[in-house]
Structure formats: C-alpha cells, structure tokens
Design a protein around this motif. Structure first.
Motif, mmCIF file in Angstrom:
data_model
loop_
_atom_site.group_PDB
_atom_site.id
_atom_site.type_symbol
_atom_site.label_atom_id
_atom_site.label_comp_id
_atom_site.label_asym_id
_atom_site.label_seq_id
_atom_site.Cartn_x
_atom_site.Cartn_y
_atom_site.Cartn_z
ATOM 1 N N LYS A 156 49.899 -27.196 106.985
ATOM 2 C CA LYS A 156 49.991 -25.732 106.970
ATOM 3 C C LYS A 156 51.005 -25.267 105.927
ATOM 4 O O LYS A 156 50.751 -24.322 105.172
ATOM 5 N N LEU A 157 52.133 -25.951 105.873
ATOM 6 C CA LEU A 157 53.174 -25.588 104.918
ATOM 7 C C LEU A 157 52.743 -25.835 103.478
ATOM 8 O O LEU A 157 53.075 -25.066 102.575
ATOM 9 N N VAL A 158 52.003 -26.899 103.265
ATOM 10 C CA VAL A 158 51.492 -27.181 101.929
ATOM 11 C C VAL A 158 50.554 -26.058 101.485
ATOM 12 O O VAL A 158 50.626 -25.585 100.349
ATOM 13 N N THR B 45 57.387 -26.570 98.425
ATOM 14 C CA THR B 45 57.685 -27.540 97.367
ATOM 15 C C THR B 45 57.981 -28.921 97.934
ATOM 16 O O THR B 45 57.581 -29.946 97.376
ATOM 17 N N GLY B 46 58.736 -28.954 99.045
ATOM 18 C CA GLY B 46 59.120 -30.234 99.613
ATOM 19 C C GLY B 46 59.242 -30.185 101.119
ATOM 20 O O GLY B 46 59.565 -29.136 101.689
ATOM 21 N N ILE B 47 58.980 -31.317 101.757
ATOM 22 C CA ILE B 47 59.024 -31.430 103.214
ATOM 23 C C ILE B 47 59.988 -32.532 103.607
ATOM 24 O O ILE B 47 59.833 -33.689 103.199
ATOM 25 N N THR B 48 61.000 -32.182 104.399
ATOM 26 C CA THR B 48 61.945 -33.163 104.920
ATOM 27 C C THR B 48 61.470 -33.599 106.300
ATOM 28 O O THR B 48 61.172 -32.767 107.156
ATOM 29 N N THR B 49 61.411 -34.919 106.511
ATOM 30 C CA THR B 49 60.817 -35.458 107.734
ATOM 31 C C THR B 49 61.528 -36.729 108.179
ATOM 32 O O THR B 49 62.006 -37.509 107.353
#
Length: 276
Positions: free
Chosen positions: A251-253, A258-262
């Motif tokens: 969903k965020l993409v 720009t970037g996803i912290t996981t």
C-alpha cells in the motif's frame, strides 16, 4: 540516425518504461530495523549481518555516546530491558557495557552477544549498501560520530543520519553537510477532535529550514499519498517505520514511499522484489 534505428530505439525505451511501471517495488529501499531484529537481537553484529545476508538495501541502528566517549549501538536510554542493568547507557563506559549479555534474551543461540561499537558495524557495510545511523542521544555525540565515519573509509553515500531531535539533526547536517540527514517523527492525533498535531507543511518547512534531506515518518493515518507527494515535490523523499506487514508495505509503495524500515528485511526483499 536511420528510421529503422529510430524505431528500434523508441521500442527499447518503451520497453524500459513498461518494465519500470510493472515493477515499481524495485525502486523502494528496504531498511533492516536494528538489523534483522525479528529474528536476531536488535542492534547487534549478528542482527546487522543477518540483514546483509538477507540482501537488505540498508540497515538502521541506534547510537549513544558512552561516558568515555565511544559510540555504541543501542536503542534504549538504559540497559535494563536488554542487559538487565538499570543504568543509563551514557553513564557507563564501553568496558562496562561490554560485560552485558545482549543476545540471550532473544534466543539462546545468541548468548554472550555484546554491544557493538559504531566502527565495528561500519566495517560490515557491503558495497552498494548503506547504514542509517539514528542518533538517540544529543549533539554531544556529533564530533565523535564525524571522526568515526571519517576513519571508516566508507563513502558518503554509504551512511545516512537520522533522528527525532530536530536541533540535533540540524547541527548534524551543519557539521557533516556531505551526508544525507533525515528527520524522524510520528504525528500524534487528538483523540477527541481527531485532528493531527501538525500538518504536512509544518514538517516540510522545518526540514527545509534545517537543510535536511528527507523525512522518516512513523506509520499511522497521517501518512497519506498527498503528504508523500508534497514532500517529494519539496525535494524531501519520505521513509516510513516500522512496517512488518507485506500488505501495508505494498500500500505504501503505491502511495509513492521512498523507503520502508522493517524488522523483517528478508521477508520484504523476497516479497516485494521477487520479480527482480
């Protein structure tokens, strides 16, 4: 250029466009939160190296300055939760901190894991990857941080600075203008009025005033496609934390993140970038 060559060139470019449109996930940076902290003890060499093994684009760690002027990777203000000693990290020497077992709480296989120094972690960064360094203390860490980064021999694009404290981030950017610096925050919502604490323009204006390079936002309803678009238009790419659900990530993409912290960089890399 002949007409045939022109046609071939246009077909090639169209093909590139189609590939890009079909796989927008490939452009999103996957950042291992405190390493691969779902499986390994956070902010340890084991966690950091596991994230690299799982092909994370980047790793995020937290740092404090010890009482004897060394920089260590640790999240909490005290070592009570991880380590069992109820004392501020900043009030302990490196030697004192490294007597603590910071791995056994996660899994017996990590027993006797020690708190790493920033230089130890900097050595692990593979070519083409980068380390996000979250400053958990104040500006007192900045001179040593600059020294450690210079001594590491890493290129400027292999490290980035992040942090919640606006003034510290402003000073960090002034001291190390060649590094990317991102402001971390999570917006609170009034439970009665349902209004957010601040609007998008507030964060964009503050970040631009400090010459920062982007925003790193806690995930909640405040983070919308409109906010991301406004930030991007202002030259501020948006990162989000902490996403462990693949549906949320996708969903965020779609929203343009720009970037996803996981905590689970391996899962995100496999799921989001499997078409690469």
């Amino acid at each position: 250029m002949s007409s045939m060559r022109s046609v071939c060139f246009l077909v090639f470019c169209a093909g590139l466009t189609l590939v890009s449109a079909a796989n927008p996930l490939s452009a999103v940076e996957i950042v291992g939160h405190r390493g691969a902290s779902f499986d390994a003890p956070e902010n340890t060499l084991s966690s950091v190296n596991l994230a690299w093994e799982r092909n994370a684009d980047a790793v995020e760690i937290d740092i404090y300055l010890t009482s004897d002027g060394r920089i260590v990777a640790f999240h909490d203000k005290t070592t009570k939760r991880i380590g069992g000693r109820n004392k501020d990290v900043a009030k302990q020497t490196l030697a004192e901190l490294q007597t603590l077992d910071v791995g056994a709480w996660k899994n017996a296989q990590y027993r006797n894991e020690r708190i790493p120094t920033l230089p130890q972690i900097l050595k692990t960064i593979p070519a083409g990857k980068r380390l996000f360094i979250e400053i958990k203390c104040g500006p007192e860490v900045l001179p040593q941080l600059k020294a450690d980064l210079q001594a590491s021999g890493k290129a400027a694009d292999q490290t980035a600075l992040i942090g919640f404290d606006y003034d510290t981030m402003r000073k960090a950017k002034q001291l190390m203008p060649g590094l990317k610096a991102y402001w971390v925050f999570k917006v609170k919502q009034n439970k009665v009025t349902r209004r957010w604490e601040h609007n998008a323009d507030y964060y964009i204006r503050k970040a631009k005033a400090a010459n920062l390079d982007g925003l790193d936002v806690g995930y909640n309803g405040f983070l919308t496609a409109d906010f991301i678009q406004k930030s991007e238009a202002a030259g501020l790419p948006v990162f989000v934390w902490t996403i462990n659900d693949v549906k949320d990530a996708k969903k965020l993409v779609e929203m343009g993140i720009t970037g996803i912290t996981t905590d689970r960089p391996g899962l995100m890399m496999e799921t989001l970038k499997q078409a690469e």
